[in-house]
Design a protein around this motif. Structure first.
Motif, short mmCIF file in Angstrom:
data_model
loop_
_atom_site.label_atom_id
_atom_site.label_comp_id
_atom_site.label_asym_id
_atom_site.label_seq_id
_atom_site.Cartn_x
_atom_site.Cartn_y
_atom_site.Cartn_z
N SER A 245 0.83 -1.21 0.00
CA SER A 245 0.00 0.00 0.00
C SER A 245 0.87 1.26 0.00
O SER A 245 0.51 2.27 -0.63
N LEU A 246 2.01 1.22 0.69
CA LEU A 246 2.93 2.35 0.68
C LEU A 246 3.52 2.56 -0.72
O LEU A 246 3.65 3.69 -1.19
N GLY B 39 4.09 3.87 7.34
CA GLY B 39 2.80 3.41 7.82
C GLY B 39 2.53 3.91 9.24
O GLY B 39 3.43 3.99 10.07
N VAL C 32 5.02 11.28 4.32
CA VAL C 32 3.63 10.98 4.01
C VAL C 32 3.18 9.81 4.90
O VAL C 32 3.53 8.66 4.63
N GLU D 4 1.04 4.23 -2.93
CA GLU D 4 0.99 5.67 -2.64
C GLU D 4 2.18 6.39 -3.29
O GLU D 4 2.04 7.49 -3.82
N CYS E 63 0.75 6.97 6.12
CA CYS E 63 -0.25 6.18 5.41
C CYS E 63 -1.02 5.30 6.40
O CYS E 63 -0.46 4.85 7.41
N PRO E 64 -2.30 5.05 6.13
CA PRO E 64 -3.14 4.33 7.09
C PRO E 64 -2.64 2.92 7.40
O PRO E 64 -1.97 2.28 6.58
N TYR F 286 7.45 7.58 2.54
CA TYR F 286 6.17 7.00 2.95
C TYR F 286 6.36 6.05 4.12
O TYR F 286 7.19 5.14 4.07
#
Length: 300
Positions: A45-46, A152, A176, A49, A178-179, A150
């Motif tokens: 997911s990172l 988490g 950044v 992004e 990230c969720p 990025y």
């Protein structure tokens, strides 16, 4: 996708790409995703992004200086072939996979330390851990010179500490956050999850479940003080016999300042975080829930 081991080679490759882009009148953007490998969907997911950048750099390095003497450096899971397959699937441009001797060719005499934020939560139970994190991330920033990096939010303290480092040292990079990415049953994804036995994993679901319950209690104003929230979280986690609590805390975020237990949550003019670290057997898991001010404001 190319794989690079030497820091100097990576610097030269990125310099070449920036030069070629500049000749065409384009300013190249670089996104960095620092990891310790054994990649999972959270890392993927990172990388997705980061794909908004022109060049995505994935670093895979199990950093020895962030592990304590009794921690799991030697048994930390590694699977380079699987990591490279995931990187290829996520369209990574450059994978940086240095050996320890590449990152630390001689014993490092220079370390970066962020004060105060590292004295709580994981910093309290893992002395020196965040000195290792900030030092290696600073090295990666100098090697890659990314525009974006990025991270988490599962390790929210790490995000707070690195953000402070970037501000204090005027580093020209945008962090950044990230969720958190979770399994379908709620367990936060972690490379260490592979250590859990079936029963330990089943009981570890209490972490996400207790945080979700805490969020509901706070937003519905059924729990009003920081002390009450900590007690409710602690009681729920202790209901599982295999759970050994390292910490349960409620702090301001991103300052990570402790709250007086009598402070009303909906009176605090900022964001809060409930953070947990719990061991199941020899496996230490962390999780957290962010309470943004807009979510806990008093009903009018």
């Amino acid at each position: 996708m190319i794989t690079i081991k030497e820091p100097k080679e990576l610097q030269q490759e990125l310099k070449r790409r920036r030069f070629e882009a500049a000749k065409q009148g384009h300013e190249l953007t670089v996104g960095l995703v620092p990891t310790m490998g054994f990649l999972h969907e959270g890392h993927a997911s990172l990388l997705r992004e980061a794909r908004s950048s022109d060049v995505v750099v994935l670093s895979i390095f199990v950093n020895p200086i962030q592990f304590g003497p009794n921690e799991d450096l030697d048994r930390y899971p590694r699977d380079a072939a699987r990591d490279l397959a995931l990187a290829e699937k996520e369209k990574v441009d450059i994978v940086f996979m240095p050996e320890v001797e590449h990152m630390y060719p001689q014993p490092t005499k220079t370390k970066i330390r962020v004060e105060e934020l590292t004295s709580r939560l994981c910093g309290a139970s893992r002395p020196g851990h965040f000195d290792g994190v900030t030092t290696v991330v600073a090295k990666l920033f100098h090697i890659v010179n990314p525009d974006f990096a990025y991270f988490g939010m599962k390790d929210a303290q790490q995000v707070a500490v690195l953000s402070q480092m970037v501000r204090d040292l005027n580093m020209d990079v945008q962090l950044v956050p990230c969720p958190i990415v979770r399994e379908s049953d709620g367990l936060a994804l972690s490379s260490r999850n592979v250590y859990l036995t079936g029963e330990q994993r089943a009981q570890a679901l209490i972490l996400s479940a207790s945080l979700k319950e805490a969020y509901d209690l706070v937003t519905e104003h059924k729990v009003t003080t920081a002390g009450e929230l900590k007690r409710r979280l602690t009681e729920r986690i202790q209901s599982k016999p295999l759970a050994e609590i390292d910490y349960v805390d409620v702090l301001t975020f991103p300052e990570l300042e402790p709250l007086d237990e009598q402070v009303r949550i909906d009176d605090y003019q900022g964001d809060l975080i409930a953070a947990l670290a719990v061991k199941f057997g020899n496996t230490r898991l962390i999780d957290n829930m962010l309470f943004e001010k807009k979510d806990v404001a008093l009903h009018v």
